[in-house]
Design a protein around this motif. Structure first.
Motif, PDB file in Angstrom:
ATOM      1  N   LYS A   2       0.834  -1.201   0.000  1.00 45.62           N
ATOM      2  CA  LYS A   2       0.000   0.000   0.000  1.00 45.62           C
ATOM      3  C   LYS A   2       0.866   1.248   0.000  1.00 45.62           C
ATOM      4  O   LYS A   2       0.585   2.208  -0.718  1.00 45.62           O
ATOM      5  CB  LYS A   2      -0.921   0.008   1.222  1.00 45.62           C
ATOM      6  CG  LYS A   2      -1.941  -1.083   1.247  1.00 45.62           C
ATOM      7  CD  LYS A   2      -2.722  -1.061   2.540  1.00 45.62           C
ATOM      8  CE  LYS A   2      -3.643  -2.262   2.612  1.00 45.62           C
ATOM      9  NZ  LYS A   2      -4.395  -2.301   3.864  1.00 45.62           N
ATOM     10  N   LYS A   3       1.918   1.234   0.809  1.00 46.87           N
ATOM     11  CA  LYS A   3       2.827   2.385   0.870  1.00 46.87           C
ATOM     12  C   LYS A   3       3.573   2.555  -0.450  1.00 46.87           C
ATOM     13  O   LYS A   3       3.821   3.677  -0.889  1.00 46.87           O
ATOM     14  CB  LYS A   3       3.836   2.224   2.012  1.00 46.87           C
ATOM     15  CG  LYS A   3       3.256   2.486   3.357  1.00 46.87           C
ATOM     16  CD  LYS A   3       3.031   3.964   3.527  1.00 46.87           C
ATOM     17  CE  LYS A   3       2.592   4.244   4.933  1.00 46.87           C
ATOM     18  NZ  LYS A   3       2.035   5.556   5.074  1.00 46.87           N
ATOM     19  N   ALA A   4       3.930   1.445  -1.076  1.00 48.44           N
ATOM     20  CA  ALA A   4       4.654   1.522  -2.357  1.00 48.44           C
ATOM     21  C   ALA A   4       3.790   2.185  -3.423  1.00 48.44           C
ATOM     22  O   ALA A   4       4.284   3.005  -4.216  1.00 48.44           O
ATOM     23  CB  ALA A   4       5.077   0.126  -2.804  1.00 48.44           C
ATOM     24  N   GLN A   6       1.373   4.344  -2.888  1.00 49.31           N
ATOM     25  CA  GLN A   6       1.262   5.766  -2.565  1.00 49.31           C
ATOM     26  C   GLN A   6       2.546   6.517  -2.902  1.00 49.31           C
ATOM     27  O   GLN A   6       2.504   7.616  -3.465  1.00 49.31           O
ATOM     28  CB  GLN A   6       0.918   5.937  -1.079  1.00 49.31           C
ATOM     29  CG  GLN A   6      -0.464   5.448  -0.735  1.00 49.31           C
ATOM     30  CD  GLN A   6      -0.735   5.452   0.755  1.00 49.31           C
ATOM     31  OE1 GLN A   6       0.157   5.701   1.552  1.00 49.31           O
ATOM     32  NE2 GLN A   6      -1.979   5.149   1.121  1.00 49.31           N
ATOM     33  N   ILE A   7       3.682   5.934  -2.580  1.00 48.47           N
ATOM     34  CA  ILE A   7       4.967   6.589  -2.866  1.00 48.47           C
ATOM     35  C   ILE A   7       5.183   6.720  -4.374  1.00 48.47           C
ATOM     36  O   ILE A   7       5.604   7.765  -4.863  1.00 48.47           O
ATOM     37  CB  ILE A   7       6.119   5.815  -2.197  1.00 48.47           C
ATOM     38  CG1 ILE A   7       6.048   5.996  -0.684  1.00 48.47           C
ATOM     39  CG2 ILE A   7       7.472   6.280  -2.724  1.00 48.47           C
ATOM     40  CD1 ILE A   7       6.998   5.125   0.095  1.00 48.47           C
ATOM     41  N   SER A  11       5.512  10.113  -6.478  1.00 43.10           N
ATOM     42  CA  SER A  11       6.804  10.332  -7.144  1.00 43.10           C
ATOM     43  C   SER A  11       6.632  10.754  -8.604  1.00 43.10           C
ATOM     44  O   SER A  11       7.559  11.285  -9.213  1.00 43.10           O
ATOM     45  CB  SER A  11       7.671   9.074  -7.054  1.00 43.10           C
ATOM     46  OG  SER A  11       7.164   8.059  -7.893  1.00 43.10           O
ATOM     47  N   CYS A 117      -3.282   9.926  -7.413  1.00 46.65           N
ATOM     48  CA  CYS A 117      -2.801  10.118  -6.040  1.00 46.65           C
ATOM     49  C   CYS A 117      -3.955  10.066  -5.047  1.00 46.65           C
ATOM     50  O   CYS A 117      -3.820   9.484  -3.960  1.00 46.65           O
ATOM     51  CB  CYS A 117      -2.056  11.442  -5.930  1.00 46.65           C
ATOM     52  SG  CYS A 117      -0.486  11.434  -6.781  1.00 46.65           S
ATOM     53  N   VAL A 121      -4.210   7.245  -2.049  1.00 45.69           N
ATOM     54  CA  VAL A 121      -4.340   7.567  -0.628  1.00 45.69           C
ATOM     55  C   VAL A 121      -5.584   6.904  -0.042  1.00 45.69           C
ATOM     56  O   VAL A 121      -5.558   6.395   1.079  1.00 45.69           O
ATOM     57  CB  VAL A 121      -4.371   9.102  -0.429  1.00 45.69           C
ATOM     58  CG1 VAL A 121      -4.778   9.478   0.982  1.00 45.69           C
ATOM     59  CG2 VAL A 121      -3.017   9.694  -0.758  1.00 45.69           C
ATOM     60  N   GLN A 123      -6.786   4.183  -0.983  1.00 48.08           N
ATOM     61  CA  GLN A 123      -6.546   2.747  -1.143  1.00 48.08           C
ATOM     62  C   GLN A 123      -7.604   2.085  -2.016  1.00 48.08           C
ATOM     63  O   GLN A 123      -8.096   0.994  -1.738  1.00 48.08           O
ATOM     64  CB  GLN A 123      -6.451   2.055   0.221  1.00 48.08           C
ATOM     65  CG  GLN A 123      -5.282   2.555   1.029  1.00 48.08           C
ATOM     66  CD  GLN A 123      -5.172   1.898   2.376  1.00 48.08           C
ATOM     67  OE1 GLN A 123      -6.001   1.075   2.755  1.00 48.08           O
ATOM     68  NE2 GLN A 123      -4.134   2.261   3.113  1.00 48.08           N
ATOM     69  N   SER A 176      -0.633  -2.258  -8.458  1.00 54.24           N
ATOM     70  CA  SER A 176      -2.038  -2.054  -8.067  1.00 54.24           C
ATOM     71  C   SER A 176      -2.918  -3.203  -8.559  1.00 54.24           C
ATOM     72  O   SER A 176      -3.880  -3.585  -7.885  1.00 54.24           O
ATOM     73  CB  SER A 176      -2.551  -0.715  -8.588  1.00 54.24           C
ATOM     74  OG  SER A 176      -2.520  -0.684  -9.988  1.00 54.24           O
ATOM     75  N   LYS A 179      -2.345  -6.014  -6.106  1.00 53.86           N
ATOM     76  CA  LYS A 179      -3.009  -5.702  -4.839  1.00 53.86           C
ATOM     77  C   LYS A 179      -4.521  -5.832  -4.979  1.00 53.86           C
ATOM     78  O   LYS A 179      -5.203  -6.336  -4.079  1.00 53.86           O
ATOM     79  CB  LYS A 179      -2.619  -4.293  -4.396  1.00 53.86           C
ATOM     80  CG  LYS A 179      -3.089  -3.936  -3.032  1.00 53.86           C
ATOM     81  CD  LYS A 179      -2.413  -4.789  -1.989  1.00 53.86           C
ATOM     82  CE  LYS A 179      -2.885  -4.366  -0.596  1.00 53.86           C
ATOM     83  NZ  LYS A 179      -2.542  -5.331   0.392  1.00 53.86           N
TER      84      LYS A 179
END
Length: 185
Positions: A2-4, A6-7, A11, A117, A121, A123, A176, A179
């Motif tokens: 999940k963090k990947a 978002q990052i 980016s 984005c 965020v 998810q 994604s 996931k």
């Protein structure tokens, strides 16, 4: 993961600041430079002089090299600069020009990245996947239109910022999708 996601999505905004596209190829830049300076008469060396080939790219501080770098910098744009070029439309008649459509595609990429984005965020991985695919399609469409209009003469005109954005979008779409599939099971 999940963090990947978002990052990677955030980016993209940093990747948009990297050099993305050079409007003219090096051959076109050289042609433009010769048209601006005019034709010079070649000097014939005397018999006592020995001619040696001069490699302009190896000499530092050479005026021709400095001019070449300045010309490249003048015609190289970031993704943000390309997106802002589509806002130069004054009338509906400007939309009839084919040259504006690649810039509209790049503007779409920047705007869809904001949505990307937001969904990252929140998810919502299915939305991230589909928006990533839309962004990839818009980038490929922009390049295809530049090839069709012969604005893109060489692949060297696509700078490393374009490849960074493209690869980030592909990785984002794959992660994604994985996931999304994992949450459905």
């Amino acid at each position: 993961m999940k963090k990947a996601i978002q990052i990677l999505s955030f980016s993209l905004f940093i990747s948009f600041t990297f050099p993305c596209f050079q409007m003219c190829s090096d051959a076109s830049l050289l042609k433009r430079k010769h048209q601006e300076t005019g034709q010079l008469e070649p000097e014939t060396p005397t018999k006592t002089e020995q001619t040696k080939p001069i490699h302009l790219w190896k000499e530092k501080g050479n005026a021709a090299q400095v001019g070449w770098v300045a010309a490249r910098a003048e015609w190289t744009f970031t993704t943000y600069e390309l997106a802002l070029k589509s806002f130069q439309i004054d009338t509906v008649a400007d939309l009839k020009e084919r040259g504006i459509y690649p810039f509209l595609c790049i503007t779409g990429v920047v705007l869809f990245t904001v949505l990307l984005c937001y969904h990252a965020v929140r998810q919502r991985f299915a939305s991230v996947f589909w928006i990533s695919l839309i962004n990839i399609a818009l980038l490929v469409t922009a390049v295809g239109l530049w090839v069709y209009d012969k604005t893109l003469e060489e692949l060297q005109q696509l700078k490393w910022g374009f490849y960074m954005v493209f690869i980030t979008l592909v990785v984002l779409a794959v992660i994604s999708y994985l996931k999304k599939r994992k949450t459905l099971q």
